[in-house]
Design an enzyme around this catalytic site. Structure first.
Site, PDB file in Angstrom:
ATOM      1  N   LYS A   1       0.818  -1.220   0.000  1.00  8.39           N
ATOM      2  CA  LYS A   1       0.000   0.000   0.000  1.00  8.39           C
ATOM      3  C   LYS A   1       0.848   1.265   0.000  1.00  8.39           C
ATOM      4  O   LYS A   1       0.396   2.334  -0.420  1.00  8.39           O
ATOM      5  CB  LYS A   1      -0.906   0.022   1.242  1.00  8.39           C
ATOM      6  CG  LYS A   1      -1.882  -1.125   1.322  1.00  8.39           C
ATOM      7  CD  LYS A   1      -3.228  -0.761   0.712  1.00  8.39           C
ATOM      8  CE  LYS A   1      -4.211  -1.904   0.858  1.00  8.39           C
ATOM      9  NZ  LYS A   1      -5.475  -1.673   0.155  1.00  8.39           N
TER      10      LYS A   1
ATOM     11  N   SER B   1       1.472  -9.650  -0.435  1.00 13.59           N
ATOM     12  CA  SER B   1       1.055  -8.251  -0.347  1.00 13.59           C
ATOM     13  C   SER B   1       1.485  -7.536   0.934  1.00 13.59           C
ATOM     14  O   SER B   1       1.709  -6.329   0.913  1.00 13.59           O
ATOM     15  CB  SER B   1      -0.462  -8.164  -0.518  1.00 13.59           C
ATOM     16  OG  SER B   1      -1.111  -9.093   0.316  1.00 13.59           O
TER      17      SER B   1
END
Lengths: 311, 311
Positions: B50, B300
């Site tokens: 992110k 991720s």
């Protein structure tokens, strides 16, 4: 022992081992008040530094010894390390393991082609079992930590650390059977720039601390520590090296081991076993002593039972 | 969207992010029957991919926007990512978080200098709260996944993967709000050699799978999955990209997510969050389809609650 012995060791084992990464963390630096360089032996082949020493020991065998195989006693990482090292060069490995060793560890040894000999779960029984295998098969006995080739092999982790960061003021290492800290101390002596080696040891298995105090090898009455790799005692080959070259040993509480392990998992995002966390725990316990220094920390391995974590 | 947009994004954010390592494992290759390259965004700054999209979004602000700050709503990794990204360039960040968000996440946002606005824990309340902040402060709203700059930023992970391994046949990515898989699909389209992108999604939050079937954005009635990063639904900006460039989405059971997560922890010795494991779980579920291929797998993030693990 000479500088050349370590250099020859490194040249010999390099094709068979990983050069493991060195990780850093701004947040852990802030917590420690120092600049930390974590040598990640959890990423080593079979998951621990033990691969280095095992590989060096099998490569030191004569051709005749190689035909007869090797034997050791271990319920832990050295069992897998010696089996994989032997497999790498086509040598047979006999591993004496306690009959109550976890199935997953037995499977790992068998997966690398090792032959397991079960013994009762006490030091005398396992030594007798290993001696029997020696006699019956002619296999060469390699001790997990009290063997000069093993000690030299373990020292290559610190050599790599000092190649990348020659100006480390300290290297922290866990203390178990003495192979890793012995090799680390030799590497720091020969390749560091006045680099001091500090050991971390659980209060619950502080035989090395007491050995340095008394001047003779002490044992542990019991070893109720979650750092299961550090329950063993020093040997007559590594103890003189440790006496001569290790600066001091810092003992830590079990809660400090768990806290350091959690910090490593959360901040570095890597899996290390409790024994690995003991080096960082020792540093954090006495961090005022090492403020502002450049410090190597050896993370010895990453083989943990995820179903049995301390947090 | 053009190749140049991704290249400009990469050039812009590179000074602010880590180029994360790519790990491999012989044993995981053997299990999958393919050659796997794990892109380790768990080692990214603040612990997740992110950071890439958040950084790109704040760097795209006009000078005038920068003086007024940014606002988003997130209880997860994007809250920390936007705060840290904004802090990097001296911009104020307002983060709308549900009042029942874990204290540790609130502390992390405050630690990076973010200002938290609490809202009730439902989508309407949080959007209203964010709109209020926009009106009152003039701050610029940045959506965690349905924002073109964010999508382009997330695509840089796959760009790095393809720079090192240009001949990947597939890249597997988890599917949550659509920012990561959207950016990954763009990167694979522009920089791969006929590289296909496959999404992994929990059966328990399979809105993206159903959206591709129906041709319109579907939502989830409930989202009872341990992959808490994947509970959100697609948006009108990323959905067209996903429709055009994603090959297919494979759904996985919760038990498959846990098993894949355990494999990654045990074999790669790294900490990844459950959402990360969904990509590997999807591959393993259909591994016969991908036998012998070179496959990138995007891990991720690594922000997990160690006190609440699924194994």
């Amino acid at each position: 022992m000479q500088k050349e012995d370590l250099l020859a060791t490194q040249a010999r084992i390099t094709p068979y081992i990983h050069r493991t990464p060195i990780l850093t963390s701004r947040l852990l630096n802030a917590i420690a008040g120092a600049e930390l360089f974590f040598k990640c032996e959890n990423f080593q082949r079979m998951g621990a530094f033990k691969m280095r020493g095992a590989m060096n020991a099998v490569l030191a065998l004569s051709e005749e010894q190689k035909t007869r195989g090797v034997v050791t006693h271990s319920s832990g990482n050295f069992a897998q390390a010696l089996t994989l090292a032997a497999q790498n060069i086509g040598v047979k490995a006999y591993i004496v393991m306690p009959e109550n060793a976890p199935q997953v560890k037995k499977d790992a040894v068998r997966g690398y082609g090792g032959q397991i000999i079960e013994s009762a779960s006490n030091p005398i029984a396992r030594e007798e079992a290993a001696a029997r295998v020696e006699q019956e098969t002619g296999a060469y006995f390699i001790h997990p930590s009290n063997d000069l080739d093993v000690i030299l092999g373990q020292g290559t982790a610190a050599m790599e650390l000092l190649e990348d960061h020659p100006d480390l003021a300290y290297i922290f290492s866990p203390v178990g059977g003495g192979g890793l800290i012995g090799g680390t101390a030799l590497a720091a002596h020969f390749f560091g720039q006045n680099c001091k080696v500090i050991g971390g040891e659980p209060f619950a298995a502080d035989d090395a601390y007491r050995s340095l105090q008394s001047g003779q090898i002490e044992s542990n009455d019991n070893t109720n520590t979650l750092a299961d790799g550090l329950r063993t005692q020093l040997g007559d080959i590594n103890f003189p090296i440790i006496r001569q070259y290790v600066d001091q040993i810092i003992r830590v509480e079990e809660t400090e081991i768990t806290a350091a392990m959690k910090l490593i998992w959360e901040r570095l995002k890597i899996i290390v076993e409790p024994s690995s966390a003991v080096a960082l725990a020792a540093l954090l316990r006495e961090k005022e002593m090492y403020s502002g220094q450049k410090i190597g920390v050896i993370l010895s391995g990453g083989n943990v039972d995820l179903g049995n974590l301390p947090f």
